[in-house]
Design an enzyme around this catalytic site. Structure first.
Site, PDB file in Angstrom:
ATOM      1  N   ASP A 104       0.818  -1.219   0.000  1.00  0.00           N
ATOM      2  CA  ASP A 104       0.000   0.000   0.000  1.00  0.00           C
ATOM      3  C   ASP A 104       0.848   1.264   0.000  1.00  0.00           C
ATOM      4  O   ASP A 104       1.929   1.307   0.594  1.00  0.00           O
ATOM      5  CB  ASP A 104      -0.916   0.030   1.235  1.00  0.00           C
ATOM      6  CG  ASP A 104      -1.985  -1.041   1.187  1.00  0.00           C
ATOM      7  OD1 ASP A 104      -2.259  -1.542   0.092  1.00  0.00           O
ATOM      8  OD2 ASP A 104      -2.538  -1.370   2.257  1.00  0.00           O
ATOM      9  N   LYS A 105       0.323   2.305  -0.616  1.00  0.00           N
ATOM     10  CA  LYS A 105       1.018   3.595  -0.690  1.00  0.00           C
ATOM     11  C   LYS A 105       1.405   4.127   0.688  1.00  0.00           C
ATOM     12  O   LYS A 105       2.525   4.612   0.874  1.00  0.00           O
ATOM     13  CB  LYS A 105       0.142   4.610  -1.438  1.00  0.00           C
ATOM     14  CG  LYS A 105       0.811   5.958  -1.678  1.00  0.00           C
ATOM     15  CD  LYS A 105      -0.083   6.862  -2.519  1.00  0.00           C
ATOM     16  CE  LYS A 105       0.573   8.215  -2.760  1.00  0.00           C
ATOM     17  NZ  LYS A 105      -0.272   9.102  -3.595  1.00  0.00           N
TER      18      LYS A 105
END
Length: 246
Positions: A104-105
């Protein structure tokens, strides 16, 4: 003869799944003609993507690259160069590479990158057979009940997460080992139990460890790491294939 999507992924241009998208978008041509999905090609066929010739990979994969990268927070695991902060630009490797799976970012830590489409497909096909370890910090003190529920399984995304290993590290931190890859799984599990993740770092994928890599740094996998990886992938793909038959 070889399927066109496998031919493209084997060259290191992209994964097999992404190759199918390119074919559907008519960005691929074989001998000057846009092919259909499932097309098979031979040694004499000429394959182009966006007008550029795609060369076959050497049989011994001597030109393949395998990297361990410490993805910083804010970097997106996509090969789309138009996306600001994409992982390809962040790594800035001289050869074309792409990530195996996602992180995930807002998360950081270990992710593997390669130009070996074959190993990407094998890893992703048997993803639930592979351990991934994370160090997680949350916004308040961890209770024994929280640890017990996290390890037993939490209802998210219309399913219940598989039992997993959870170990408290500090007052507000714990390690968790997953064999699943549900979307934002750890964050959703914590949210369900009333906690908010403040930091999430992936520290290990199978036997490959983040170790002393700082955020933004990468290293090549060692020969030993690659040998073990190939053995584990081969074994887990067979297991997954057998399990799917049930």
């Amino acid at each position: 003869m070889k399927r066109l999507n496998k031919y493209i992924s084997d060259t290191g241009f992209c994964s097999r799944r992404e190759a199918d998208k390119l074919i559907e978008q008519k960005r691929v041509k074989v001998n000057g003609i846009a092919p259909e999905l499932g097309t098979k090609i031979g040694d004499a066929d000429k394959v182009e993507v966006d007008g550029k010739l795609i060369k076959a990979v050497p049989d011994n994969k001597s030109d393949r690259v395998y990297l361990a990268y410490h993805k910083p927070v804010g970097i997106t695991c996509t090969t789309e160069r138009k996306v600001k902060g994409n992982i390809v630009d962040a790594v800035n490797y001289p050869q074309r590479i792409f990530p195996i799976g996602r992180l995930d970012k807002p998360s950081e830590g270990l992710i593997l990158l390669t130009n070996d489409g074959d190993i990407v497909n094998k890893i992703l096909r048997a993803e639930n057979a592979h351990e991934k370890q994370y160090r997680v910090n949350v916004n308040k003190a961890i209770s024994p009940s929280f640890l017990e529920k996290m390890s037993r399984g939490v209802p998210i995304l219309n399913t219940v997460t598989l039992p997993c290993e959870v170990k408290q590290i500090g007052k507000q931190s714990f390690d968790i080992v997953l064999t699943q890859g549900l979307n934002r799984q750890i964050r959703r599990m914590c949210e369900y139990l009333g906690y908010e993740v403040t930091r999430l770092v992936r520290r290990r994928i199978m036997h490959i460890k983040l170790d002393k890599l700082n955020a933004g740094q990468y290293r090549k996998l060692s020969d030993d790491e690659l040998n073990v990886l190939n053995r584990q992938v081969q074994a887990s793909v067979k297991t997954a294939t057998y399990a799917n038959k049930g």
